[in-house]
Enzyme design. Structure first.
Site, PDB file in Angstrom:
ATOM      1  N   ASP A 191     -11.515 -41.833   3.556  1.00  0.00           N
ATOM      2  CA  ASP A 191     -10.963 -42.759   2.574  1.00  0.00           C
ATOM      3  C   ASP A 191     -11.399 -44.166   2.946  1.00  0.00           C
ATOM      4  OD1 ASP A 191      -9.735 -40.502   1.723  1.00  0.00           O
ATOM      5  OD2 ASP A 191      -7.688 -41.272   1.841  1.00  0.00           O
ATOM      6  N   HIS A 267     -14.708 -37.008   8.311  1.00  0.00           N
ATOM      7  CA  HIS A 267     -15.270 -35.678   8.201  1.00  0.00           C
ATOM      8  C   HIS A 267     -16.792 -35.752   8.100  1.00  0.00           C
ATOM      9  CE1 HIS A 267     -11.252 -33.809   7.012  1.00  0.00           C
ATOM     10  NE2 HIS A 267     -11.020 -35.112   6.918  1.00  0.00           N
ATOM     11  N   SER A 378     -10.583 -48.708  10.401  1.00  0.00           N
ATOM     12  CA  SER A 378     -11.819 -49.171  11.023  1.00  0.00           C
ATOM     13  C   SER A 378     -12.961 -49.026  10.028  1.00  0.00           C
ATOM     14  CB  SER A 378     -12.095 -48.403  12.310  1.00  0.00           C
ATOM     15  OG  SER A 378     -13.051 -49.093  13.080  1.00  0.00           O
TER      16      SER A 378
END
Length: 409
Positions: A191, A267, A378
């Site tokens: 995200d 991911h 981050s």
């Protein structure tokens, strides 16, 4: 018989008791009365006949402390920076393009002097402290309200389930919350917000529009060992050309910023094989979009973990960039990785190869498979090789979620 300081001055040198016992005491009765009257005057003030002059004792000079001065100076500077950001937001709403105003060398050096690595380690330990059962809901609810966290997507919605802040930050999502797009070759690994994307030209990569960083500084110097996924360096080729392994391909990049309220795991963005890891200990400056517009080569200053390998079109890399309070970067299949550790110094890097005698390829990753996690928000940077007809399906500044398409052929 007079000395170099004079007999009256001897009173000051000898002290009161010794002066009274000396033979000079009885010779100057008028001077004795004058000096006695001076001792009764206040030390902090005296009159000149026209004005009152205040004098500070020497010990008051030691009351000045550097911490309040630094706090006042830093607070004033932070206020000025907030005003600049407010003005930029106003201009953006009017549709005006704002040229980046880069930080000077002394501003960057001042920021890097802040012990962000130590503070991030302290923050990490605080996150591990187990909260009392009654305190969990109010603490997590405040965080949810502040950063707009959607707990309906969490695999466990009950706030009492998370024993500490670290568990809450690393919460898992429901399987159906992030469907992985199967039609496109590259998906978003996390995200976040798209800061920049496009082709890499002249060995410079844009972290945001108009602000670049060096591709070689970011990925690190070339190494000719057989374990690395990219070929050995050649003096006649540019660093960019050395990463492009197939004729007719181009080098692309995409920068995704994860805010504190975003899902903190990342991911695999495609089907690829990870053959090498390079860890850069570094600073832990904020990587929010405002800082990315202000500090040139911000991502090269910060601690980061670079994973390199190959996909069906050639070179592929994913870099997890640390930030303030995000010194902890975890790669699930790499148990030897320890980020923000005091044993590593800034300016160095540590290489590790996943190619061994028993494993000639590396670590295979499937698109959408769990790869790693941050302890807070981050940045993820993708740099990869692809044919010239590769197209991004993005807009700069848009919000994106893990599993959504980044681009395809």
């Amino acid at each position: 018989m007079a000395t170099s300081v004079g007999r009256p001055g001897m009173r000051l040198l000898l002290g009161e008791s010794r002066w009274r016992s000396s033979p000079c005491y009885s010779e100057y009765p008028a001077m004795n009365r004058f000096l006695g009257s001076l001792q009764k005057l206040p030390l902090r003030a005296f009159r000149t006949g026209t004005r009152k002059i205040h004098t500070a004792p020497v010990r008051s000079l030691f009351l000045l402390r550097p911490v309040p001065i630094l706090l006042a100076t830093g607070g004033g500077y932070a206020g000025y920076r907030q005003y600049e950001k407010y003005r930029e937001r106003k201009l953006e709403k009017l549709g005006l393009e704002i040229p980046p105003k880069l930080a000077s060398h002394w501003e960057v050096a001042l920021y890097k002097s802040v012990p962000t690595r130590l503070l991030s380690r302290a923050w990490g330990r605080l996150n591990q402290v187990e909260l009392p059962h009654w305190l969990r809901r109010p603490v997590y609810s405040l965080y949810i309200w502040t950063f707009g966290v959607n707990m309906k997507e969490a695999a466990v919605e009950d706030l009492h389930h998370y024993r500490n802040l670290s568990e809450f930050f690393r919460r898992k999502l429901k399987p159906q919350a992030r469907p992985v797009c199967g039609l496109h070759s590259v998906i978003s690994p996390s995200d976040g917000k798209i800061l920049n994307f496009g082709q890499v030209k002249n060995c410079e990569v844009e972290q945001v529009k108009g602000v670049t960083y060096s591709l070689e500084s970011f990925l690190g110097p070339r190494t000719s060992t057989e374990d690395l996924s990219f070929p050995p360096a050649s003096s006649r080729d540019s660093f960019r050309n050395q990463l492009v392994t197939r004729e007719g391909n181009e080098l692309y990049h995409c920068v995704i910023y994860l805010a504190p309220g975003d899902y903190h795991c990342f991911h695999s963005p495609t089907d690829w094989t990870v053959s090498h890891r390079r860890h850069f200990p570094g600073s832990l400056m904020s990587v929010n979009p405002g800082m990315a517009r202000w500090i040139k080569e911000l991502f090269c200053h910060n601690e980061r973990v670079v994973l390199t390998g190959d996909w069906k079109h050639g070179f592929f890399s994913l870099t997890a960039v640390g930030a303030t309070n995000v010194g902890s970067i975890r790669i699930y299949f790499d148990q030897d990785l320890h980020t923000n550790s005091p044993r590593y110094s800034k300016g160095s890097y540590n290489d590790f190869s996943f190619v061994t005698h028993g494993n000639k390829e590396g670590v295979p990753m499937r698109k959408g498979e769990h790869l790693g996690e941050f302890n807070l928000g981050s940045t993820i940077v993708l740099i990869f090789e692809a044919p010239k007809d590769f197209n991004f399906r993005l807009k700069a500044g848009q919000k994106i979620r893990f599993g959504e398409a980044l681009g395809s052929l």
